[in-house]
Design a protein around this motif. Structure first.
Motif, PDB file in Angstrom:
ATOM      1  N   MET A 252      -1.981   7.477  -9.157  1.00 33.96           N
ATOM      2  CA  MET A 252      -1.943   6.033  -8.971  1.00 33.96           C
ATOM      3  C   MET A 252      -0.646   5.470  -9.575  1.00 33.96           C
ATOM      4  SD  MET A 252      -4.910   5.754  -7.544  1.00 33.96           S
ATOM      5  CE  MET A 252      -5.358   4.036  -7.561  1.00 33.96           C
TER       6      MET A 252
ATOM      7  N   SER B 210      -1.870   8.582  -3.994  1.00 33.46           N
ATOM      8  CA  SER B 210      -2.753   7.493  -3.565  1.00 33.46           C
ATOM      9  C   SER B 210      -2.079   6.689  -2.457  1.00 33.46           C
ATOM     10  CB  SER B 210      -3.064   6.569  -4.741  1.00 33.46           C
ATOM     11  OG  SER B 210      -1.883   5.898  -5.153  1.00 33.46           O
ATOM     12  N   LYS B 211      -2.893   5.923  -1.746  1.00 31.99           N
ATOM     13  CA  LYS B 211      -2.372   5.057  -0.692  1.00 31.99           C
ATOM     14  C   LYS B 211      -1.433   4.001  -1.285  1.00 31.99           C
ATOM     15  CE  LYS B 211      -4.667   4.004   3.552  1.00 31.99           C
ATOM     16  NZ  LYS B 211      -5.842   3.481   4.219  1.00 31.99           N
ATOM     17  N   GLU B 212      -1.744   3.512  -2.494  1.00 31.17           N
ATOM     18  CA  GLU B 212      -0.902   2.489  -3.112  1.00 31.17           C
ATOM     19  C   GLU B 212       0.494   3.027  -3.416  1.00 31.17           C
ATOM     20  OE1 GLU B 212      -2.392   0.932  -6.843  1.00 31.17           O
ATOM     21  OE2 GLU B 212      -2.310   2.882  -7.798  1.00 31.17           O
TER      22      GLU B 212
ATOM     23  N   LYS C 239       2.344   3.457  -0.014  1.00 31.06           N
ATOM     24  CA  LYS C 239       2.828   2.160   0.488  1.00 31.06           C
ATOM     25  C   LYS C 239       4.038   1.670  -0.304  1.00 31.06           C
ATOM     26  CE  LYS C 239      -1.467   0.635   2.584  1.00 31.06           C
ATOM     27  NZ  LYS C 239      -2.609  -0.261   2.537  1.00 31.06           N
ATOM     28  N   LEU C 240       4.027   1.830  -1.622  1.00 32.08           N
ATOM     29  CA  LEU C 240       5.163   1.446  -2.449  1.00 32.08           C
ATOM     30  C   LEU C 240       6.419   2.218  -2.036  1.00 32.08           C
ATOM     31  CD1 LEU C 240       6.406   0.033  -4.980  1.00 32.08           C
ATOM     32  CD2 LEU C 240       5.666   2.040  -6.268  1.00 32.08           C
TER      33      LEU C 240
END
Length: 157
Positions: A39, A76-78, A81-82
């Protein structure tokens, strides 16, 4: 602005906890080992990313373990995306997969955004600087994936 406050671009990110798979007795490591999803809070996020981002998890130290390919750290997807929003060109990691075992969500996100992926690197613990000139040279064959020759060169003159 004083030179000591320069904005630094990174291409080598390290998970903020130092962990080895075999260190299961530590309570914090038990929580981390159970989840294994990397994360944003687990990384020191730089002001700006280089075009290639290398994520160091230390997972390569578990090569001989039964769970190496099925219970590894994944992005993670977060974070995906970042990195996409940061316009990187490529991602490299010392884990065998950027996705959780059996999934392909992160692969699809990166590939849809023309970000190439390098997985299963080793000896990333030897990267001690924040930024390098990174090289990932694939075989000259017409396939969707290839073995690569990976190496870095220090940015220090």
């Amino acid at each position: 602005m004083h030179s000591q406050y320069r904005k630094i671009k990174y291409n080598s990110l390290e998970i903020s906890y130092k962990l080895q798979y075999k260190n299961r007795k530590n309570k914090e490591n038990k929580k981390i080992l159970h989840h294994k999803e990397i994360m944003i809070k687990d990384l020191k996020i730089p002001y700006e990313f280089e075009k290639i981002v290398i994520i160091k998890t230390g997972w390569f130290n578990n090569w001989a373990e039964d769970e190496y390919f099925t219970d590894n750290f994944h992005i993670s997807k977060e974070i995906a995306k970042l990195l996409i929003e940061s316009n990187i060109n490529g991602i490299a990691i010392d884990s065998p997969n950027v996705d959780k075992y059996g999934k392909s969500t992160i692969h699809k996100l990166f590939l849809k955004n023309d970000i190439w992926i390098v997985e299963n690197l080793t000896n990333l613990d030897k990267l001690t600087e924040n930024s390098y000139k990174s090289y990932f040279i694939p075989l000259n064959i017409n396939t969707e994936a290839s073995f690569i020759r990976a190496f870095v060169k220090s940015n220090k003159v």
